[in-house]
Design an enzyme around this catalytic site. Structure first.
Site, PDB file in Angstrom:
ATOM      1  N   TYR A 234       0.854  -1.210   0.018  1.00  0.00           N
ATOM      2  CA  TYR A 234       0.031  -0.004  -0.132  1.00  0.00           C
ATOM      3  C   TYR A 234       0.830   1.198   0.120  1.00  0.00           C
ATOM      4  CZ  TYR A 234      -3.971   2.859   0.283  1.00  0.00           C
ATOM      5  OH  TYR A 234      -4.713   3.902  -0.392  1.00  0.00           O
ATOM      6  N   VAL A 273     -14.151  -1.779   4.383  1.00  0.00           N
ATOM      7  CA  VAL A 273     -14.507  -2.404   3.134  1.00  0.00           C
ATOM      8  C   VAL A 273     -15.262  -1.437   2.220  1.00  0.00           C
ATOM      9  CG1 VAL A 273     -16.148  -4.278   2.482  1.00  0.00           C
ATOM     10  CG2 VAL A 273     -14.903  -4.445   4.962  1.00  0.00           C
TER      11      VAL A 273
END
Ligand code: NAI
Ligand code: NA
Length: 396
Positions: A234, A273
């Site tokens: 990331y 999410v």
């Protein structure tokens, strides 16, 4: 029709209008329960239909009574073909906003294009005059550059060396080792072109040039940092380069807004999410462990809790906006707490297909994933025939 989930990997091909509507109503009720925020009056949200952008639009409208214009890229519903979740979310939001007497209109199209920018400027000019908050919340795998016509595709890859770590298939619960080969120089440039700050700056320049920014106007874009566990893929990977660029762009935008006394911020948000994050390898395993730890500590938040806190406790406190040493707003503070991260790191070592159901919140992950598409939402009867064709009332 009766609509059921049709999942392909990390996307769901169908979505449920009633479930999406209920999600939006729940978010509105949450915001109202937290009281009013002396906030913005006229808000433009770019990427307004799902995730953090939708939560920003809901908070603007229902905490601050703001007029909102939303820009997004969603599939309309048609006979026998459910629309994408953002279509139904926007329909629900605008219905609720109009019932509450709030201005709410939207534009569906490619926010990276000159055409959609111009359409948005025209709408602001005609209806609102000036904007005092611009939220930039696009998450896209692809951008057609408006000046060169080049198509840039973003990738999620490490830089420099192959990254190997655990990941989970959140549908099956299978934990396995994943290896991701490093990005090329071109991959990095393409990812920065899609998810970096160039388009944000273009929006702000266009708004300013057309005199559509109110004095003191604020703009906010969203970023992520995360822990050492996910760093290689990331923050130190291709997407991290794009976020570095986005964060640097906040300073150039602030400079360009000097005469208006305007300000650009990046807010670093919590891992959640969303359609965007479920596509990133390793992150779903991290999120399922993080959810378990944060829920046990009573500090779990979803997109609406995050953005409501951003407005009430960061952006519109009436005082200075608190930022970190790099000028960023931090609402990932609870995720990044030392005790939280230490526990996640320990669980990470223990995570296997066998242990994950106990030590991780895989069910929470899965439920949140299905909820993105309007499924598994409490109070919705999925056996009921529903009309899949839904109009977005404020669509221009
Ligand atoms: P999302 O996938 O839920 O929302 C993306 C939005 O962008 C949608 O409204 C979609 O319609 C719109 N969009 C995509 N392509 C478009 C285009 N070409 N033209 C117009 N609209 C377009 O994503 P999410 O997660 O809310 O991401 C928003 C921002 O938040 C991103 O910058 C992301 O990196 C950041 N963020 C996400 C975190 C997460 O865990 N999900 C954590 C921290 C930051
Ligand atoms: Na969004």
């Amino acid at each position: 029709m009766i609509i059921t989930p049709r999942v392909r990997g990390f996307i769901c091909l169908t979505s449920h209008p009633k479930g999406c509507e209920q999600n939006v109503v729940n978010q509105i009720n949450y915001v109202k329960s937290k009281g009013t925020v002396e906030g913005p009056k006229n808000v433009l949200v770019i990427g307004a239909s799902t995730g953090f952008g939708l939560a920003s639009r809901i908070t603007s409208a229902f905490a601050s009574n703001a007029a909102t214009i939303g820009v997004y890229f969603e599939k309309p519903s048609a006979e026998g073909k459910p629309g994408s979740p953002g279509w139904y979310n926007t329909a629900a939001f605008e219905k609720q906003a109009h019932e509450a007497g709030l201005y709410a209109k939207s534009i569906n199209g490619d926010a990276f294009s000159d055409e959609i920018k111009q359409k948005t400027l025209d709408l602001i000019k005609a209806d609102l005059g000036q904007i005092d908050l611009v939220i930039y919340s696009l998450a896209s795998p692809r951008r057609v550059h408006p000046k060169t016509g080049v198509v840039h595709n973003s990738v999620l890859k490490p830089i420099g060396q192959t990254f190997s770590n655990k990941t989970v298939d959140f549908h099956t619960g299978n934990v396995s080792e994943v290896s991701i080969t490093p990005a090329s120089e071109e991959d990095i440039e393409n990812t920065v072109a899609v998810m970096g700050g160039e388009d944000w700056a273009m929006w702000m320049e266009a708004l300013k040039a057309a005199d559509l920014l109110a004095p003191g106007a604020t703009t906010v874009a969203y970023s992520y940092i995360g822990p050492a566990l996910t760093e290689a893929v990331y923050r130190k990977g291709t997407i991290g380069r794009a976020k570095d660029h986005l964060e640097a762009t906040a300073f150039t935008i602030t400079d360009s807004l000097k005469d208006l006394n305007g300000k650009a911020y990046v807010s670093v948000n919590k891992a959640l999410v969303t359609q965007a994050s479920s596509a990133i390898p390793v992150i779903p395993l991290y999120i399922s462990l993080l959810y378990k730890v944060m829920k046990a500590k009573g500090i779990h938040e979803g997109t609406i809790e995050q953005i409501q806190r951003l407005f009430q406790e960061r952006l519109y406190t009436g005082g200075e906006v608190a930022v970190d040493e790099k000028g960023r707003i931090r609402i990932d503070d609870w995720e990044m707490r030392e005790d939280v991260q230490a526990e996640v790191a320990t669980l990470w070592e223990q995570a296997t297909t066998e242990t994950l159901p106990q030590i991780g919140d895989l069910n929470g992950y899965k439920t949140d994933f299905f909820k993105l598409f309007g499924f598994e939402v409490a109070g919705v009867d999925y056996e009921q025939d529903v009309n899949e064709v839904v109009e977005v009332p404020g669509l221009v």
